[in-house]
Design an enzyme around this catalytic site. Structure first.
Site, PDB file in Angstrom:
ATOM      1  N   HIS A 130      14.975  33.293  35.099  1.00  0.00           N
ATOM      2  CA  HIS A 130      15.739  34.035  35.212  1.00  0.00           C
ATOM      3  C   HIS A 130      17.247  34.509  34.828  1.00  0.00           C
ATOM      4  O   HIS A 130      17.795  36.081  35.332  1.00  0.00           O
ATOM      5  CB  HIS A 130      16.548  35.059  36.732  1.00  0.00           C
ATOM      6  CG  HIS A 130      14.609  34.494  37.782  1.00  0.00           C
ATOM      7  ND1 HIS A 130      14.668  33.992  38.812  1.00  0.00           N
ATOM      8  CD2 HIS A 130      13.469  34.879  37.095  1.00  0.00           C
ATOM      9  CE1 HIS A 130      13.372  34.457  39.438  1.00  0.00           C
ATOM     10  NE2 HIS A 130      13.529  35.019  38.054  1.00  0.00           N
ATOM     11  N   ASN A 158      17.366  29.734  39.180  1.00  0.00           N
ATOM     12  CA  ASN A 158      18.444  29.601  39.667  1.00  0.00           C
ATOM     13  C   ASN A 158      19.192  30.087  37.745  1.00  0.00           C
ATOM     14  O   ASN A 158      19.227  30.017  37.260  1.00  0.00           O
ATOM     15  CB  ASN A 158      19.419  28.530  40.154  1.00  0.00           C
ATOM     16  CG  ASN A 158      18.528  27.780  41.573  1.00  0.00           C
ATOM     17  OD1 ASN A 158      17.236  28.759  42.158  1.00  0.00           O
ATOM     18  ND2 ASN A 158      18.981  27.352  41.665  1.00  0.00           N
ATOM     19  N   GLU A 195      10.848  22.853  54.484  1.00  0.00           N
ATOM     20  CA  GLU A 195       9.472  23.589  54.718  1.00  0.00           C
ATOM     21  C   GLU A 195       8.268  24.129  53.526  1.00  0.00           C
ATOM     22  O   GLU A 195       8.982  24.104  53.123  1.00  0.00           O
ATOM     23  CB  GLU A 195      10.173  24.786  55.102  1.00  0.00           C
ATOM     24  CG  GLU A 195      10.863  25.317  56.545  1.00  0.00           C
ATOM     25  CD  GLU A 195      11.621  26.584  56.835  1.00  0.00           C
ATOM     26  OE1 GLU A 195      10.747  27.516  56.628  1.00  0.00           O
ATOM     27  OE2 GLU A 195      12.424  26.237  57.161  1.00  0.00           O
ATOM     28  N   ALA A 245      16.685  18.584  49.933  1.00  0.00           N
ATOM     29  CA  ALA A 245      17.087  17.934  48.315  1.00  0.00           C
ATOM     30  C   ALA A 245      17.429  17.086  48.196  1.00  0.00           C
ATOM     31  O   ALA A 245      17.957  15.517  47.657  1.00  0.00           O
ATOM     32  CB  ALA A 245      17.156  19.357  47.781  1.00  0.00           C
ATOM     33  N   ASN A 300      10.802  20.093  49.688  1.00  0.00           N
ATOM     34  CA  ASN A 300      11.666  21.547  50.282  1.00  0.00           C
ATOM     35  C   ASN A 300      11.446  20.834  51.561  1.00  0.00           C
ATOM     36  O   ASN A 300      11.582  20.156  52.336  1.00  0.00           O
ATOM     37  CB  ASN A 300       9.987  22.257  50.040  1.00  0.00           C
ATOM     38  CG  ASN A 300      10.974  23.832  50.247  1.00  0.00           C
ATOM     39  OD1 ASN A 300      11.632  24.201  50.880  1.00  0.00           O
ATOM     40  ND2 ASN A 300      10.547  24.675  49.520  1.00  0.00           N
TER      41      ASN A 300
HETATM   42  P1  NAD Z   1      14.429  31.717  48.286  1.00  0.00           P
HETATM   43  O1  NAD Z   1      15.185  31.539  48.783  1.00  0.00           O
HETATM   44  O2  NAD Z   1      12.863  32.477  48.055  1.00  0.00           O
HETATM   45  O3  NAD Z   1      13.901  29.826  48.932  1.00  0.00           O
HETATM   46  C1  NAD Z   1      14.643  29.290  48.997  1.00  0.00           C
HETATM   47  C2  NAD Z   1      13.528  27.889  49.245  1.00  0.00           C
HETATM   48  O4  NAD Z   1      14.702  26.536  49.461  1.00  0.00           O
HETATM   49  C3  NAD Z   1      12.722  27.535  50.874  1.00  0.00           C
HETATM   50  O5  NAD Z   1      11.964  27.148  50.126  1.00  0.00           O
HETATM   51  C4  NAD Z   1      13.181  26.771  51.528  1.00  0.00           C
HETATM   52  O6  NAD Z   1      12.953  26.131  52.907  1.00  0.00           O
HETATM   53  C5  NAD Z   1      14.023  25.476  50.809  1.00  0.00           C
HETATM   54  N1  NAD Z   1      14.775  24.633  51.386  1.00  0.00           N
HETATM   55  C6  NAD Z   1      16.066  25.503  51.455  1.00  0.00           C
HETATM   56  N2  NAD Z   1      17.394  24.554  52.256  1.00  0.00           N
HETATM   57  C7  NAD Z   1      16.460  23.634  51.587  1.00  0.00           C
HETATM   58  C8  NAD Z   1      17.711  22.436  51.160  1.00  0.00           C
HETATM   59  N3  NAD Z   1      18.446  21.790  51.831  1.00  0.00           N
HETATM   60  N4  NAD Z   1      16.705  21.163  50.018  1.00  0.00           N
HETATM   61  C9  NAD Z   1      15.130  21.944  49.804  1.00  0.00           C
HETATM   62  N5  NAD Z   1      14.969  23.359  49.664  1.00  0.00           N
HETATM   63  C10 NAD Z   1      15.540  23.887  50.390  1.00  0.00           C
HETATM   64  O7  NAD Z   1      14.025  30.849  46.853  1.00  0.00           O
HETATM   65  P2  NAD Z   1      13.417  31.193  45.314  1.00  0.00           P
HETATM   66  O8  NAD Z   1      12.212  30.601  45.651  1.00  0.00           O
HETATM   67  O9  NAD Z   1      13.802  30.313  44.400  1.00  0.00           O
HETATM   68  O10 NAD Z   1      13.513  32.714  45.198  1.00  0.00           O
HETATM   69  C11 NAD Z   1      14.953  33.460  45.332  1.00  0.00           C
HETATM   70  C12 NAD Z   1      14.635  34.104  43.882  1.00  0.00           C
HETATM   71  O11 NAD Z   1      16.220  34.172  43.935  1.00  0.00           O
HETATM   72  C13 NAD Z   1      14.792  32.961  42.568  1.00  0.00           C
HETATM   73  O12 NAD Z   1      14.035  33.451  41.755  1.00  0.00           O
HETATM   74  C14 NAD Z   1      16.563  33.146  42.046  1.00  0.00           C
HETATM   75  O13 NAD Z   1      16.476  33.162  40.718  1.00  0.00           O
HETATM   76  C15 NAD Z   1      17.353  33.720  43.070  1.00  0.00           C
HETATM   77  N6  NAD Z   1      18.522  32.862  43.310  1.00  0.00           N
HETATM   78  C16 NAD Z   1      19.205  32.134  43.238  1.00  0.00           C
HETATM   79  C17 NAD Z   1      20.028  31.584  43.567  1.00  0.00           C
HETATM   80  C18 NAD Z   1      20.811  30.632  42.503  1.00  0.00           C
HETATM   81  O14 NAD Z   1      21.140  31.051  41.425  1.00  0.00           O
HETATM   82  N7  NAD Z   1      20.958  29.168  43.387  1.00  0.00           N
HETATM   83  C19 NAD Z   1      20.267  31.951  44.967  1.00  0.00           C
HETATM   84  C20 NAD Z   1      19.925  32.316  45.706  1.00  0.00           C
HETATM   85  C21 NAD Z   1      19.073  33.353  44.758  1.00  0.00           C
END
Ligand code: NAD
Length: 250
Positions: free
Chosen positions: A121, A104, A218, A235, A216
């Site tokens: 990242h 993140n 899912e 989470a 997670n």
């Molecule tokens: P992803 O979007 O691919 O997946 C999100 C995951 O979170 C899923 O497996 C989903 O099932 C799970 N999830 C959803 N709600 C949840 C909850 N309440 N508790 C626990 N798990 C939950 O995310 P990713 O794998 O991190 O990949 C996306 C890329 O995008 C990352 O590399 C990141 O750098 C970036 N990103 C970052 C942010 C941020 O900084 N907050 C936001 C969006 C994307």
């Protein structure tokens, strides 16, 4: 095994571990109000990912910045860490968690109090000048006129998170893989495990003998491959329960 038994076992593993590392993805920040990139409600359903490709940014900084501002700075400016971020920070204070490796860019682990955070990242917290390299805190940069410009040389500023087509920051990558080689327990929270090479961090930890506990809502790419204990749920809820159990069994 039911969820409560799985949480109890996970707490025992964490209490017995010498070095617990945490690996997080965008799922941990959903309950703070930040959408994920992919999936039904994902950011990429609304915006074109091309806008955050480095080549596009170099050619069309104004257009790219329009999208960056809306996606990242409008959302991230107003969000707070949630209980999952706070529990991780508390586990670090207790001496249990040694480091957080996060995909993140939202700075929420640090805002919750985590000290050792490797941002795989990069981060939205700062921006750097593409001309002279000067770095600025994002909060002091006005986004009223786009693209924002360097206060030193008027060059164009770019956020310090990586765009598609950019390499992983060297130091964060080295420290993250060092964690993977050192940890005996890895807590993987809220990530699909689909983003390469970040997904290699928990895989590498598993190859080096770490136990993998996954949180997670899912199943992910990890669940049926490297995960030893899968704690299915939000989470915030799972991490609160896990902390209670860690305190009970320590
Ligand atoms: P992803 O979007 O691919 O997946 C999100 C995951 O979170 C899923 O497996 C989903 O099932 C799970 N999830 C959803 N709600 C949840 C909850 N309440 N508790 C626990 N798990 C939950 O995310 P990713 O794998 O991190 O990949 C996306 C890329 O995008 C990352 O590399 C990141 O750098 C970036 N990103 C970052 C942010 C941020 O900084 N907050 C936001 C969006 C994307």
């Amino acid at each position: 095994m039911n969820l409560q038994d799985s949480i109890t076992r996970a707490a025992q593993w964490i209490n017995n571990s010498k070095h617990t590392a945490v690996f997080t993805g965008s799922g941990i920040s959903i309950e703070s109000g930040i959408p994920t990139f992919r999936g039904k409600e994902g950011i990429w359903n609304k915006y074109n990912p091309e806008m955050v490709e480095i080549q596009y940014f170099r050619r069309h900084p104004k257009e790219s910045w329009g999208v960056l501002k809306e996606i990242f700075y409008n959302y991230f400016g107003n969000v707070q860490p949630n209980d999952a971020h706070r529990v991780i920070a508390e586990l670090e204070k207790m001496g249990i968690v040694k480091a957080v490796v996060t995909q993140n860019i939202d700075n929420l682990h640090q805002e919750a109090g985590s000290k050792t955070v490797y941002e795989f990242h990069g981060t939205s917290r700062t921006m750097s000048c593409m001309g002279c390299g000067s770095m600025f805190e994002s909060k002091v940069i006005s986004l009223d006129v786009l693209p924002p410009r360097c206060m030193t040389c008027m060059g164009i500023l770019k956020p310090d998170f990586i765009f598609f087509g950019e390499p992983i920051p060297r130091e964060a990558s080295m420290l993250s893989f060092y964690e993977a080689q050192t940890a005996d327990v890895v807590l993987v929270i809220g990530t699909t495990g689909e983003v390469f090479p970040a997904c290699q961090v928990p895989i590498n930890a598993k190859e080096n003998g770490a136990r993998v506990i996954e949180v997670n809502t899912e199943p992910s790419q990890f669940t049926f491959g490297i995960t030893d204990i899968f704690l299915q749920g939000k989470a915030t809820e799972i991490m609160n329960e896990l902390l209670k159990e860690i305190k009970k069994t320590s």
